[in-house]
Motif scaffolding. Sequence first.
Motif, PDB file in Angstrom:
ATOM      1  N   LYS A 256     -12.433 -15.326  -9.402  1.00  0.00           N
ATOM      2  CA  LYS A 256     -12.625 -14.980  -7.994  1.00  0.00           C
ATOM      3  C   LYS A 256     -11.266 -14.869  -7.306  1.00  0.00           C
ATOM      4  CE  LYS A 256     -15.188 -15.426  -3.951  1.00  0.00           C
ATOM      5  NZ  LYS A 256     -15.651 -14.127  -3.510  1.00  0.00           N
ATOM      6  N   GLU A 257     -10.388 -15.836  -7.595  1.00  0.00           N
ATOM      7  CA  GLU A 257      -9.054 -15.787  -7.002  1.00  0.00           C
ATOM      8  C   GLU A 257      -8.250 -14.613  -7.565  1.00  0.00           C
ATOM      9  OE1 GLU A 257      -5.015 -18.421  -6.374  1.00  0.00           O
ATOM     10  OE2 GLU A 257      -6.802 -19.407  -7.157  1.00  0.00           O
ATOM     11  N   ASP A 258      -8.364 -14.379  -8.884  1.00  0.00           N
ATOM     12  CA  ASP A 258      -7.639 -13.258  -9.493  1.00  0.00           C
ATOM     13  C   ASP A 258      -8.006 -11.930  -8.847  1.00  0.00           C
ATOM     14  OD1 ASP A 258      -6.616 -15.083 -11.324  1.00  0.00           O
ATOM     15  OD2 ASP A 258      -7.863 -14.396 -12.989  1.00  0.00           O
ATOM     16  N   PHE A 259      -9.298 -11.711  -8.645  1.00  0.00           N
ATOM     17  CA  PHE A 259      -9.778 -10.396  -8.236  1.00  0.00           C
ATOM     18  C   PHE A 259      -9.863 -10.216  -6.724  1.00  0.00           C
ATOM     19  CE2 PHE A 259     -12.334 -10.425 -12.447  1.00  0.00           C
ATOM     20  CZ  PHE A 259     -11.168 -10.214 -13.163  1.00  0.00           C
ATOM     21  N   SER A 260      -9.996 -11.318  -5.981  1.00  0.00           N
ATOM     22  CA  SER A 260     -10.155 -11.166  -4.533  1.00  0.00           C
ATOM     23  C   SER A 260      -9.074 -11.873  -3.727  1.00  0.00           C
ATOM     24  CB  SER A 260     -11.522 -11.703  -4.087  1.00  0.00           C
ATOM     25  OG  SER A 260     -11.543 -13.120  -4.167  1.00  0.00           O
ATOM     26  N   GLY A 261      -8.376 -12.805  -4.356  1.00  0.00           N
ATOM     27  CA  GLY A 261      -7.366 -13.585  -3.640  1.00  0.00           C
ATOM     28  C   GLY A 261      -7.939 -14.806  -2.937  1.00  0.00           C
ATOM     29  N   TYR A 262      -9.257 -14.978  -2.979  1.00  0.00           N
ATOM     30  CA  TYR A 262      -9.894 -16.116  -2.324  1.00  0.00           C
ATOM     31  C   TYR A 262     -10.054 -17.273  -3.295  1.00  0.00           C
ATOM     32  CZ  TYR A 262     -11.045 -12.911   1.446  1.00  0.00           C
ATOM     33  OH  TYR A 262     -10.963 -12.017   2.474  1.00  0.00           O
ATOM     34  N   GLU A 263      -9.633 -18.451  -2.854  1.00  0.00           N
ATOM     35  CA  GLU A 263      -9.795 -19.658  -3.660  1.00  0.00           C
ATOM     36  C   GLU A 263     -11.079 -20.366  -3.264  1.00  0.00           C
ATOM     37  OE1 GLU A 263      -6.627 -22.562  -4.168  1.00  0.00           O
ATOM     38  OE2 GLU A 263      -5.166 -21.002  -3.666  1.00  0.00           O
ATOM     39  N   ILE A 264     -11.806 -20.799  -4.276  1.00  0.00           N
ATOM     40  CA  ILE A 264     -12.994 -21.599  -4.026  1.00  0.00           C
ATOM     41  C   ILE A 264     -13.040 -22.671  -5.102  1.00  0.00           C
ATOM     42  CG2 ILE A 264     -14.512 -20.081  -5.345  1.00  0.00           C
ATOM     43  CD1 ILE A 264     -16.681 -20.809  -3.193  1.00  0.00           C
ATOM     44  N   SER A 265     -13.375 -23.864  -4.702  1.00  0.00           N
ATOM     45  CA  SER A 265     -13.428 -24.975  -5.635  1.00  0.00           C
ATOM     46  C   SER A 265     -14.568 -24.794  -6.624  1.00  0.00           C
ATOM     47  CB  SER A 265     -13.629 -26.276  -4.848  1.00  0.00           C
ATOM     48  OG  SER A 265     -14.023 -27.320  -5.716  1.00  0.00           O
ATOM     49  N   PRO A 266     -14.313 -25.045  -7.916  1.00  0.00           N
ATOM     50  CA  PRO A 266     -15.403 -24.990  -8.896  1.00  0.00           C
ATOM     51  C   PRO A 266     -16.524 -25.968  -8.549  1.00  0.00           C
ATOM     52  CG  PRO A 266     -13.291 -25.131 -10.007  1.00  0.00           C
ATOM     53  CD  PRO A 266     -13.033 -25.323  -8.554  1.00  0.00           C
ATOM     54  N   LEU A 267     -16.166 -27.106  -7.987  1.00  0.00           N
ATOM     55  CA  LEU A 267     -17.191 -28.083  -7.622  1.00  0.00           C
ATOM     56  C   LEU A 267     -18.057 -27.565  -6.477  1.00  0.00           C
ATOM     57  CD1 LEU A 267     -15.184 -31.421  -7.991  1.00  0.00           C
ATOM     58  CD2 LEU A 267     -16.731 -30.330  -9.632  1.00  0.00           C
ATOM     59  N   THR A 268     -17.480 -26.775  -5.611  1.00  0.00           N
ATOM     60  CA  THR A 268     -18.269 -26.144  -4.545  1.00  0.00           C
ATOM     61  C   THR A 268     -19.267 -25.166  -5.156  1.00  0.00           C
ATOM     62  OG1 THR A 268     -16.462 -26.382  -2.948  1.00  0.00           O
ATOM     63  CG2 THR A 268     -18.140 -24.724  -2.457  1.00  0.00           C
ATOM     64  N   LEU A 269     -18.838 -24.431  -6.152  1.00  0.00           N
ATOM     65  CA  LEU A 269     -19.755 -23.517  -6.841  1.00  0.00           C
ATOM     66  C   LEU A 269     -20.908 -24.286  -7.484  1.00  0.00           C
ATOM     67  CD1 LEU A 269     -17.214 -21.106  -8.588  1.00  0.00           C
ATOM     68  CD2 LEU A 269     -18.701 -20.585  -6.637  1.00  0.00           C
ATOM     69  N   LEU A 270     -20.578 -25.395  -8.110  1.00  0.00           N
ATOM     70  CA  LEU A 270     -21.628 -26.205  -8.740  1.00  0.00           C
ATOM     71  C   LEU A 270     -22.588 -26.759  -7.695  1.00  0.00           C
ATOM     72  CD1 LEU A 270     -19.622 -28.138 -11.457  1.00  0.00           C
ATOM     73  CD2 LEU A 270     -21.170 -26.201 -11.765  1.00  0.00           C
ATOM     74  N   LYS A 271     -22.024 -27.220  -6.597  1.00  0.00           N
ATOM     75  CA  LYS A 271     -22.857 -27.773  -5.521  1.00  0.00           C
ATOM     76  C   LYS A 271     -23.803 -26.703  -4.981  1.00  0.00           C
ATOM     77  CE  LYS A 271     -22.326 -30.629  -1.413  1.00  0.00           C
ATOM     78  NZ  LYS A 271     -21.368 -31.216  -0.481  1.00  0.00           N
ATOM     79  N   LEU A 272     -23.331 -25.488  -4.955  1.00  0.00           N
ATOM     80  CA  LEU A 272     -24.137 -24.368  -4.483  1.00  0.00           C
ATOM     81  C   LEU A 272     -25.309 -24.088  -5.418  1.00  0.00           C
ATOM     82  CD1 LEU A 272     -24.391 -21.796  -2.616  1.00  0.00           C
ATOM     83  CD2 LEU A 272     -22.950 -20.651  -4.298  1.00  0.00           C
ATOM     84  N   MET A 273     -25.091 -24.254  -6.720  1.00  0.00           N
ATOM     85  CA  MET A 273     -26.074 -23.803  -7.696  1.00  0.00           C
ATOM     86  C   MET A 273     -26.956 -24.903  -8.290  1.00  0.00           C
ATOM     87  SD  MET A 273     -25.565 -20.736  -7.340  1.00  0.00           S
ATOM     88  CE  MET A 273     -27.073 -20.504  -8.213  1.00  0.00           C
ATOM     89  N   ILE A 274     -26.512 -26.136  -8.245  1.00  0.00           N
ATOM     90  CA  ILE A 274     -27.238 -27.196  -8.944  1.00  0.00           C
ATOM     91  C   ILE A 274     -27.954 -28.080  -7.920  1.00  0.00           C
ATOM     92  CG2 ILE A 274     -26.992 -29.185 -10.469  1.00  0.00           C
ATOM     93  CD1 ILE A 274     -24.647 -27.697 -11.771  1.00  0.00           C
ATOM     94  N   LYS A 275     -29.267 -28.115  -8.036  1.00  0.00           N
ATOM     95  CA  LYS A 275     -30.084 -28.876  -7.072  1.00  0.00           C
ATOM     96  C   LYS A 275     -29.749 -30.355  -7.068  1.00  0.00           C
ATOM     97  CE  LYS A 275     -33.951 -25.969  -8.061  1.00  0.00           C
ATOM     98  NZ  LYS A 275     -35.256 -25.916  -8.657  1.00  0.00           N
ATOM     99  N   ASP A 276     -29.580 -30.930  -8.241  1.00  0.00           N
ATOM    100  CA  ASP A 276     -29.318 -32.372  -8.326  1.00  0.00           C
ATOM    101  C   ASP A 276     -27.820 -32.663  -8.498  1.00  0.00           C
ATOM    102  OD1 ASP A 276     -29.215 -31.319 -10.848  1.00  0.00           O
ATOM    103  OD2 ASP A 276     -30.460 -32.872 -11.786  1.00  0.00           O
ATOM    104  N   TYR A 277     -26.998 -31.871  -7.828  1.00  0.00           N
ATOM    105  CA  TYR A 277     -25.545 -32.019  -7.904  1.00  0.00           C
ATOM    106  C   TYR A 277     -25.121 -33.455  -7.597  1.00  0.00           C
ATOM    107  CZ  TYR A 277     -20.606 -31.650  -6.742  1.00  0.00           C
ATOM    108  OH  TYR A 277     -19.252 -31.865  -6.679  1.00  0.00           O
ATOM    109  N   ASP A 278     -25.684 -34.035  -6.552  1.00  0.00           N
ATOM    110  CA  ASP A 278     -25.275 -35.386  -6.149  1.00  0.00           C
ATOM    111  C   ASP A 278     -25.527 -36.412  -7.244  1.00  0.00           C
ATOM    112  OD1 ASP A 278     -24.288 -34.612  -3.673  1.00  0.00           O
ATOM    113  OD2 ASP A 278     -26.232 -34.873  -2.679  1.00  0.00           O
ATOM    114  N   ASP A 279     -26.541 -36.202  -8.066  1.00  0.00           N
ATOM    115  CA  ASP A 279     -26.831 -37.130  -9.155  1.00  0.00           C
ATOM    116  C   ASP A 279     -25.743 -37.108 -10.230  1.00  0.00           C
ATOM    117  OD1 ASP A 279     -29.176 -37.663  -7.811  1.00  0.00           O
ATOM    118  OD2 ASP A 279     -30.425 -36.420  -9.130  1.00  0.00           O
ATOM    119  N   TYR A 280     -25.070 -35.968 -10.365  1.00  0.00           N
ATOM    120  CA  TYR A 280     -24.058 -35.809 -11.417  1.00  0.00           C
ATOM    121  C   TYR A 280     -22.645 -35.599 -10.867  1.00  0.00           C
ATOM    122  CZ  TYR A 280     -28.157 -35.201 -14.320  1.00  0.00           C
ATOM    123  OH  TYR A 280     -29.345 -35.402 -14.961  1.00  0.00           O
TER     124      TYR A 280
END
Length: 187
Positions: free
Chosen positions: A137-161
């Motif tokens: 994402k950063e390579d192609f758009s220049g925008y940085e986003i945390s991998p953990l933010t991506l996981l939090k976005l996609m995983i329902k039980d993120y807080d458990d893990y």
Amino acid sequence: MLIAINLIMTVVMVVLIGVILRLPDYIVKTWLEQTKNKNAHEIQIESYFKQLGGKQQQEILSVWTDFLTDMDNTAEKYSNNSPDGISKFKQLIHNTVVYGSDRTVKLLSAYSHFVYSGDSDGNKMIVYVAFIVSSLKEDFSGYEISPLTLLKLMIKDYDDYKVAYKKCAKEIEEEVGDNSHAWNNGN
């Protein structure tokens, strides 16, 4: 004779002082020119890759993102069970190497090593994929986003893990030797 020696010494001193006074200016100009050339070269490379593969870059990022957003179907599509799954995955790896930055290729290499080592830690595999998506994402758009933010976005039980994911993220950062990004800012 003494006057001639004094005159020569004075001329040498004036020339030497002139050279010393102009030396910092020369160093700064040389440094600026090298920096301009380096930046121009990097911009030229970036422009070339954007022109050459804008659509392909979107596809690469999209496929890697599918690994996070539609894990089951994407994993099946690129598995041994699919008739051309392995060749598709090899092509994805190839394209990622071609269009990804050094950081992305390091992440991809660490991910591949992890997969080939036979380690069965599913959490770490997901975190690797999130790192690769974040880096692309950063390579192609220049925008940085945390991998953990991506996981939090996609995983329902993120807080458990959450603790396990953060531990994996720290290990991955150490593996690739790059903790200069805001990767671990995701909660």
